[in-house]
Design a protein around this motif. Structure first.
Motif, short mmCIF file in Angstrom:
data_model
loop_
_atom_site.label_atom_id
_atom_site.label_comp_id
_atom_site.label_asym_id
_atom_site.label_seq_id
_atom_site.Cartn_x
_atom_site.Cartn_y
_atom_site.Cartn_z
N PRO A 240 0.84 -1.21 0.00
CA PRO A 240 0.00 0.00 0.00
C PRO A 240 0.87 1.25 0.00
N GLN A 241 0.47 2.26 -0.75
CA GLN A 241 1.27 3.48 -0.83
C GLN A 241 1.42 4.17 0.53
N GLU A 242 0.46 3.96 1.42
CA GLU A 242 0.51 4.61 2.73
C GLU A 242 1.72 4.19 3.55
N ILE A 243 2.19 2.95 3.35
CA ILE A 243 3.33 2.49 4.14
C ILE A 243 4.59 2.30 3.31
N ALA A 244 4.50 2.43 1.99
CA ALA A 244 5.66 2.13 1.14
C ALA A 244 6.87 2.98 1.52
N TRP A 245 6.67 4.29 1.70
CA TRP A 245 7.81 5.15 2.02
C TRP A 245 8.43 4.78 3.35
N ARG A 246 7.62 4.30 4.28
CA ARG A 246 8.14 3.90 5.59
C ARG A 246 8.90 2.59 5.50
N VAL A 247 8.45 1.68 4.64
CA VAL A 247 9.15 0.41 4.45
C VAL A 247 10.58 0.65 3.97
N PHE A 248 10.76 1.60 3.04
CA PHE A 248 12.06 1.80 2.40
C PHE A 248 12.95 2.80 3.13
N THR A 249 12.46 3.36 4.26
CA THR A 249 13.26 4.34 5.00
C THR A 249 13.36 4.00 6.49
N LYS A 250 13.18 2.74 6.82
CA LYS A 250 13.26 2.26 8.21
C LYS A 250 12.24 2.94 9.11
N GLY A 251 11.06 3.24 8.56
CA GLY A 251 10.04 3.94 9.31
C GLY A 251 8.92 3.06 9.83
N ILE A 252 9.09 1.74 9.70
CA ILE A 252 8.07 0.80 10.18
C ILE A 252 8.76 -0.53 10.43
N ASP A 253 8.36 -1.23 11.49
CA ASP A 253 9.00 -2.52 11.76
C ASP A 253 8.49 -3.56 10.77
N ARG A 254 9.30 -4.56 10.53
CA ARG A 254 9.01 -5.53 9.47
C ARG A 254 7.73 -6.32 9.73
N ASP A 255 7.44 -6.66 10.97
CA ASP A 255 6.22 -7.43 11.25
C ASP A 255 4.97 -6.61 10.94
N SER A 256 4.99 -5.34 11.31
CA SER A 256 3.84 -4.47 11.02
C SER A 256 3.68 -4.29 9.52
N ALA A 257 4.80 -4.14 8.81
CA ALA A 257 4.74 -3.98 7.36
C ALA A 257 4.22 -5.25 6.70
N ARG A 258 4.76 -6.38 7.13
CA ARG A 258 4.38 -7.65 6.51
C ARG A 258 2.88 -7.91 6.61
N ALA A 259 2.28 -7.49 7.70
CA ALA A 259 0.85 -7.72 7.90
C ALA A 259 -0.01 -6.95 6.91
N GLN A 260 0.57 -5.91 6.30
CA GLN A 260 -0.19 -5.06 5.38
C GLN A 260 0.19 -5.26 3.91
N ILE A 261 1.17 -6.12 3.66
CA ILE A 261 1.68 -6.34 2.32
C ILE A 261 1.21 -7.70 1.80
N LYS A 262 0.89 -7.76 0.52
CA LYS A 262 0.45 -9.01 -0.10
C LYS A 262 1.61 -9.64 -0.86
N PHE A 263 1.92 -10.89 -0.52
CA PHE A 263 3.00 -11.62 -1.18
C PHE A 263 2.42 -12.78 -1.97
N GLU A 264 2.88 -12.94 -3.21
CA GLU A 264 2.43 -14.04 -4.05
C GLU A 264 3.63 -14.68 -4.73
N GLY A 265 3.54 -15.98 -4.98
CA GLY A 265 4.60 -16.68 -5.71
C GLY A 265 5.76 -17.08 -4.82
N ASP A 266 6.95 -17.14 -5.41
CA ASP A 266 8.17 -17.59 -4.74
C ASP A 266 8.42 -16.75 -3.49
N PRO A 267 8.32 -17.34 -2.29
CA PRO A 267 8.48 -16.54 -1.07
C PRO A 267 9.90 -16.00 -0.89
#
Length: 281
Positions: A240-267
């Protein structure tokens, strides 16, 4: 959201620096004394510290690059040396400029930002920049990429202040999409040691009006951003664009980010995206 792919052409961001910094001045002038003390998503920085950092970095860039003013000799031997240097300079700058009153800081920021915008607008986009974009793996970069990197810095730190003070963000396609496009230029460097068969394609999609699609393809033993998939996707990551900038600038912890991101295919391929850090330090 645009259906066109991103990540393959120059980012023309010089004129956007002026717009982003004008919004910064407006924002800082609107803050109450208590808001200058608000905590940001950067654990060690309050709003006044982020503002101090923004003033320090623009003055430092003008002095080093425009005026060729060097006050110390630095011996850079490794990427870690770059990180250590930048962290030290950032800490020194914040220590000094956080002491300024809001009025003094804003007046200095306005003057510095005007000079910075004029300087970046004057550069030959395709000449070699003074500094390479290290987080993208470049020892040498062109001016358009260095200016785009500067835009990401100005944008994301201002956004930190906006989040901390509950002010409307600057998530417009005009200003935010080029920031995202610059961040994701770090994907080939991030995946450089990730093995995959030739023709493997990963899609990173940022959802929302400001987002887009970035296709990362493995060809001739290296990863590169391409205009279209050209093959079946091995993995797809939707952020989601709301958290993308935080993901790439150390502005959100990985567990919180992962819960909002959709992953498909090769993990293995998909999860690697979370390691993209498009800042130094």
């Amino acid at each position: 959201m645009s259906s066109e792919s991103s990540g393959t052409g120059p980012i023309l961001g010089a004129h956007l620096l002026r717009k982003v910094d004008e919004k910064l001045i407006e924002l800082l002038r609107s803050l109450s004394p208590s808001e200058w003390e608000a905590q940001t998503v950067a654990p060690r920085w309050q709003v006044r510290d982020v503002a101090a950092h923004l003033l320090d970095t623009v003055l430092r860039k003008l002095s080093l690059v425009r005026d060729s003013w060097y006050v110390e000799n630095v011996n850079i031997q490794s990427p870690q040396d770059v990180v250590t240097l930048v962290n030290r300079l950032n800490e020194e700058g914040v220590t000094v400029y956080r002491r300024l009153s809001p009025s003094v800081l804003i007046d200095m920021m306005k003057l510095a930002c005007e000079q910075s915008a004029s300087f970046h607008e004057s550069l030959d986009l395709f000449a070699e920049a003074a500094f390479g974009v290290s987080w993208a793996g470049e020892e040498r970069s062109l001016n358009w990429f260095d200016t785009a990197r500067e835009l990401t810095e100005r944008w994301h730190h201002q956004q930190q202040i906006r989040v901390a003070t509950d002010r409307p963000g600057i998530m417009t396609r005009e200003l935010y999409h080029p920031v995202l496009d610059c961040f994701l230029r770090g994907l080939p460097h991030l995946y450089r040691d990730t093995e995959a068969p030739s023709g493997t394609v990963l899609l990173v999609e940022i959802s929302g009006e400001c987002g887009g699609k970035w296709f990362l393809s493995r060809n001739n033993g290296k990863w590169e951003l391409v205009k279209e998939a050209g093959a079946e996707l091995a993995a797809r990551v939707t952020i989601p664009q709301e958290i993308a900038w935080r993901v790439f600038t150390k502005g959100i912890d990985r567990d919180s980010a992962r819960a909002q991101i959709k992953f498909e295919g090769d993990p293995h391929l998909a999860n690697r995206v979370l390691d993209l850090t498009a800042i130094v330090g």
